[in-house]
Design an enzyme around this catalytic site. Structure first.
Site, mmCIF file in Angstrom:
data_model
loop_
_atom_site.group_PDB
_atom_site.id
_atom_site.type_symbol
_atom_site.label_atom_id
_atom_site.label_comp_id
_atom_site.label_asym_id
_atom_site.label_seq_id
_atom_site.Cartn_x
_atom_site.Cartn_y
_atom_site.Cartn_z
ATOM 1 C CG HIS A 3 -24.154 14.665 9.059
ATOM 2 N ND1 HIS A 3 -24.936 14.154 9.980
ATOM 3 C CD2 HIS A 3 -22.884 14.586 9.231
ATOM 4 C CE1 HIS A 3 -24.029 13.573 10.824
ATOM 5 N NE2 HIS A 3 -22.951 13.756 10.483
ATOM 6 C CG ASP A 4 -28.520 13.844 9.179
ATOM 7 O OD1 ASP A 4 -29.602 13.796 8.419
ATOM 8 O OD2 ASP A 4 -27.471 13.553 9.116
ATOM 9 N N GLY B 86 -23.127 17.316 13.596
ATOM 10 C CA GLY B 86 -24.440 16.586 12.975
ATOM 11 C C GLY B 86 -25.654 16.645 13.850
#
Length: 283
Positions: free
Chosen positions: A169-170, A187
Site C-alpha cells: 500500500h501507498d 508500505g
C-alpha cells in the site's frame, strides 16, 4: 401331497418373495439415485449460471476500453477501469478503485488493487493507479493505498513486475522499473525511474530507491539508496556506482569520464576536509 413336496413348495414361495423384494428395492434405489443426480446437476448448473451472471454483471459495471481482453476465470470489480488494449490472462483478480492504463499485460493469477495489508486500514475509498505498457507476471500482488498514507498507490509506465513480486500500500513506482522474482516492497516505498530491484529483495517501509539504482538479489534494504548507485547485502549498503544498468543507459558518458569525475569528486572532498582541519584552531 407329501411332506417333502410341501417343504419344497414353501421354500420356493419364500425364495420368490425374497427375489421380488430385492428387485423392488433395487429399482427404488436406481430411481432415487437418478433423482439425486438430477437434483445435484440442477444445483450445480444453477450455481454456475448464477456465478456467470454475477461475473457478467460485474464486468458490465466496470469500465473497459476498446480492445480489452478478459481471460477465463477473471474477476473484475465494479470500480475498475481498464485502458485500451489491456489484456488479462486467466485467473486475474482486479478489485477496488483501480485504474489501469493502455496496453498493460497481466499473464495470469495476479491480484491487483486488493485491500492493503495494514491493520489501520478501515475500508476507506483508496485507489490504485497504474500507467501504460506495464507487464505483470504470474502471482504478482499490488495493493491499493490506505487512508493515512495519501490514498493512492501509484505505478508509472513501462514497468516489469516478475513472478511473485509484491507492491504494498501507498507505494510509488516510477517508469521503466524492473522488479525481479519475489521482490517485495513494504508500505510507502518510492522507486524512482529506471531502478532495478533484484530477486528476493525486501525493502523496508518509507525507503526511497533513487533513479537508475540497482539493488542486488537477496538484499535487505533498510535505508534510502542514492540515484545511480549499486546496493547489496544484508543489511544492504552502497557498493559503488551502478555501471551496469544505471549511468551507461541513462547518461551519455564513457567509463573513463566516469572514473575521472569520481577522482575529481574524491579529491574535492579530501581538499575540503583538509581545509577545514587547517582552519580549525587547536584545543
Amino acid at each position: 401331497m407329501t411332506q417333502i413336496s410341501r417343504y419344497l413348495l414353501r421354500n420356493l414361495i419364500v425364495a420368490t418373495l425374497a427375489v421380488t423384494a430385492a428387485l423392488t428395492i433395487a429399482i427404488w434405489l436406481v430411481l432415487s439415485l437418478k433423482q439425486i443426480d438430477f437434483d445435484i446437476g440442477r444445483i450445480q448448473y444453477n450455481t454456475v449460471v448464477s456465478a456467470c451472471m454475477k461475473m457478467l454483471n460485474t464486468l458490465e459495471s466496470a469500465k473497459l476500453a476498446e480492445g480489452v481482453v478478459v481471460g477465463p476465470f477473471c474477476v473484475v470489480g465494479p470500480g475498475v477501469s481498464l485502458g485500451a488494449g489491456t489484456e488479462l490472462g486467466p485467473h486475474v483478480v482486479v478489485d477496488g478503485e483501480t485504474s489501469i492504463g493502455a496496453r498493460c499485460r497481466f499473464t495470469g493469477q495476479s491480484s491487483i488493487g486488493g485491500p492493503p495489508q495494514d491493520l489501520k486500514y478501515q475500508g476507506g475509498a483508496t485507489r490504485l493507479e497504474m500507467g501504460d505498457d506495464n507487464t505483470v507476471r504470474e502471482f504478482v500482488t499490488i495493493n491499493r493505498a490506505t487512508e493515512h498514507g495519501g490514498g493512492v498507490t501509484r505505478i508509472g509506465n513501462r514497468n516489469l513486475f516478475m513472478a511473485y513480486a509484491h507492491v504494498a500500500h501507498d507505494c510509488h513506482v516510477g517508469d521503466h522499473v524492473v522488479m525481479a522474482n519475489s521482490a517485495t516492497l513494504a508500505g510507502h516505498v518510492t522507486i524512482e525511474d529506471h531502478a532495478i530491484v533484484g530477486g528476493l529483495v525486501a525493502i523496508h517501509q518509507f525507503v526511497r530507491i533513487g533513479e537508475s539504482a540497482l539493488i542486488g538479489g537477496g538484499a535487505m534494504v533498510e535505508y534510502d539508496v542514492p540515484p545511480f548507485c549499486n546496493a547489496a547485502g544484508d543489511r544492504a549498503r552502497v557498493r559503488g556506482l551502478n555501471l551496469i544498468s544505471g549511468l551507461p543507459r541513462t547518461v551519455t558518458i564513457t567509463s573513463s569520464e566516469i572514473r575521472e569525475a569520481m577522482t575529481e569528486g574524491v579529491s574535492a572532498i579530501v581538499d575540503a576536509v583538509r581545509d577545514t582541519l587547517e582552519r580549525t584552531p587547536p584545543e
